[in-house]
Write an enzyme that holds these catalytic residues in place. Structure first.
Site, short mmCIF file in Angstrom:
data_model
loop_
_atom_site.label_atom_id
_atom_site.label_comp_id
_atom_site.label_asym_id
_atom_site.label_seq_id
_atom_site.Cartn_x
_atom_site.Cartn_y
_atom_site.Cartn_z
CG HIS A 37 -22.84 89.66 20.64
ND1 HIS A 37 -22.48 90.17 19.41
CD2 HIS A 37 -22.90 90.74 21.46
CE1 HIS A 37 -22.34 91.48 19.49
NE2 HIS A 37 -22.61 91.85 20.73
CG HIS A 81 -23.25 93.85 25.47
ND1 HIS A 81 -22.04 94.42 25.19
CD2 HIS A 81 -23.82 93.55 24.27
CE1 HIS A 81 -21.88 94.49 23.87
NE2 HIS A 81 -22.95 93.97 23.29
CG LEU A 82 -22.79 89.25 31.42
CD1 LEU A 82 -21.92 88.17 32.06
CD2 LEU A 82 -24.26 89.01 31.73
NE ARG A 83 -25.04 96.98 29.25
CZ ARG A 83 -24.73 97.17 27.97
NH1 ARG A 83 -23.48 97.11 27.56
NH2 ARG A 83 -25.69 97.39 27.09
CG ASN A 108 -19.63 96.99 25.57
OD1 ASN A 108 -19.88 95.92 26.12
ND2 ASN A 108 -20.55 97.66 24.88
CG ASP A 148 -20.13 94.14 20.14
OD1 ASP A 148 -20.42 93.96 18.96
OD2 ASP A 148 -20.98 94.42 21.02
CG HIS A 185 -19.59 96.90 16.53
ND1 HIS A 185 -20.68 96.66 17.34
CD2 HIS A 185 -19.86 98.06 15.88
CE1 HIS A 185 -21.56 97.65 17.19
NE2 HIS A 185 -21.09 98.51 16.31
CG HIS A 208 -24.14 92.93 15.81
ND1 HIS A 208 -23.29 93.62 14.99
CD2 HIS A 208 -23.84 93.34 17.07
CE1 HIS A 208 -22.52 94.41 15.72
NE2 HIS A 208 -22.83 94.25 16.99
CG ASP A 259 -25.90 92.82 20.43
OD1 ASP A 259 -25.25 93.05 21.46
OD2 ASP A 259 -25.98 93.63 19.48
O1 DOR Z 1 -27.19 97.87 20.21
C1 DOR Z 1 -26.10 97.58 20.69
N1 DOR Z 1 -25.86 97.72 22.00
N2 DOR Z 1 -25.15 97.13 19.87
C2 DOR Z 1 -23.90 96.96 20.30
O2 DOR Z 1 -23.08 96.53 19.52
C3 DOR Z 1 -23.53 97.32 21.69
C4 DOR Z 1 -24.68 97.18 22.57
C5 DOR Z 1 -24.46 97.75 23.95
O3 DOR Z 1 -23.42 97.50 24.55
O4 DOR Z 1 -25.37 98.38 24.49
#
Ligand code: DOR
Length: 433
Positions: free
Chosen positions: A67, A69-71, A101, A159, A186, A239, A312
């Site tokens: 889990h 998040h690479l932007r 996302n 998510d 999620h 999470h 996360d």
């Molecule tokens: O706190 C969070 N930030 N929860 C998530 O499920 C998404 C994540 C985000 O992409 O910033």
């Protein structure tokens, strides 16, 4: 690694729950694969043998974070595939799975292929893309699940947002079976969440901030468990943050459903009282809960009700965080602090080491269906080596991540990744040459 190269890791304590192994011994890597574990190898005359002295260190299968998040694409001012995966390597991770996302959302084979190309060019660690459940994460129509699977996704998830339409989520679960994909939920009912920014309870009333009830999470988990039963699909709950959620998952497992779950470092170590600092780095979705929840989550990992530990890792820029609490984005970075938090703040009192390692290796590998998480001969030589004695202070200015949104800055932690090895290559080392 060329055919003639070997890596010899000497005298480490090797902990590999996939083989029920915990002993001080040697590990031999050849051509990017595990060759053997044990003493007294007869080493063939290799052209080049690199040696690591792991005396006093602990050697495990490479850690897997399912889990992250690479932007990239779209949010490269917060994180890129390169900076995020370097943060992973520095945090001891050899594999990460990245959430959908991004902007544009990973909802088509085109974006999945783009991510894979960037990973091949930039990343020192394995990166497994997760595709969206619905187009644009809008919750209106299904994404191109089949073609994303062909392009290489390992799971589907919206998510960051909940698929609020139960009919559509049922369709996604049905569809996922055809492609042997796990669906990651999620779980936050968006109507119950409303404009909430922290856990609803005593502290939200005290701090004058809008609350998010625990039921917002629990009603969606209950719904998704029923839908997993209806469809026979594999469901993974991201999470998990409440004791009530743990009870639901415990019951689902008891009934033999294919339900797995993960917990983050922050939900294991911080309560909603931390929000009292008004540090927006404590603002996260789902929100930090209460001590009774932390206790239930720690126990659930010990009992195997929660299968995986997951960071996360959610990088956000200063512009997103240096605003009023109500306005700040949800999320905190986690890759570079995850393991030391588990190791120094939870393990000692609640878990044994093999439990911790299993929840970071073989168990997450099974959830996303990748052949990783083991040091058995012939498997990929992805290896994490850490110093269990080393104490250090978290300094966000030292992060490899592009973002610094952590509430753990200044914390004294114990346990530090020393070498991260992917396919037999050292991709991160703390040892000065
Ligand atoms: O706190 C969070 N930030 N929860 C998530 O499920 C998404 C994540 C985000 O992409 O910033």
């Amino acid at each position: 690694m060329s055919v003639s190269q070997s890596l010899f890791i000497r005298n480490g304590r090797i902990v590999d729950p996939s083989q029920k192994l915990d002993q001080v011994t040697d590990l031999w890597v050849r051509n990017g694969k595990i060759e053997a574990v044990g003493k007294n190898f007869s080493l063939p005359s290799e052209v080049h043998v690199q040696e690591i002295d792991a005396t006093g260190l602990i050697v495990t299968p490479g850690w897997i974070d399912i889990h992250t998040h690479l932007r990239e694409p779209g949010g490269t001012h917060k994180e890129t595939i390169e900076t995020g995966s370097r943060a992973a390597a520095a945090g001891g991770f050899t594999s990460i799975a990245c959430m959908a996302n991004t902007q544009p959302v990973n909802d088509s084979s085109y974006i999945t292929t783009y991510i894979k190309q960037r990973v091949a060019a930039e990343s020192p660690v394995n990166v497994f893309p997760i595709g969206a459940v619905t187009k644009g994460l809008k919750g209106e129509e299904l994404a191109e699940i089949g073609s994303m699977r062909e392009a290489g996704i390992v799971a589907i998830s919206d998510d960051g947002k909940t698929v609020m339409n139960a009919y559509l989520f049922r369709k996604a679960l049905d569809y996922s079976r055809r492609f042997d994909l796990v669906v990651i939920s999620h779980a936050e009912d968006l109507n119950l969440k409303g404009l909430g920014v922290m856990n609803e309870g005593y502290h939200s009333a005290r701090f004058g901030l809008r609350g998010i009830p625990k039921a917002a999470e629990e009603v969606i988990i209950a719904r998704d468990i029923y839908l997993a039963e209806l469809t026979g699909a594999r469901l993974h709950i991201a999470h998990v943050s409440t004791a009530g959620s743990v009870a639901l998952i415990r019951e689902a497992k008891r009934r033999g459903l294919q339900v797995t779950a993960e917990v983050t470092p922050h939900h294991l170590t911080l309560t909603d009282e931390a929000v009292g600092s008004y540090d927006t780095n404590t603002k996260v979705a789902p929100p930090l809960r209460e001590m009774e929840d932390i206790e239930a989550l720690q126990e659930a990992v010990a009992d195997g009700i929660i299968d995986a530990l997951a960071s996360d890792h959610a990088p956000h820029s200063r512009e997103d965080k240096e605003v009023e609490y109500d306005q700040a984005e949800f999320g905190m970075v986690g890759l570079e602090t995850a393991f030391p938090l588990y190791y120094s703040k939870v393990l000692k009192n609640h878990w044994d080491l093999s439990k911790l390692v299993a929840a970071m290796t073989i168990q997450p590998a099974k959830i996303i269906g990748v052949k990783k998480g083991t040091l058995s001969p012939g498997s990929d030589a992805d290896i994490s080596i850490f110093d269990p004695k080393k104490t250090w202070t978290v300094d966000k200015n030292q992060f490899r991540s592009k973002s610094q949104n952590t509430p753990f800055h200044g914390w004294e932690l114990q346990g530090k990744p020393i070498y991260t090895i992917v396919a037999g290559q050292v991709v991160y080392s703390e040892v000065k040459k």
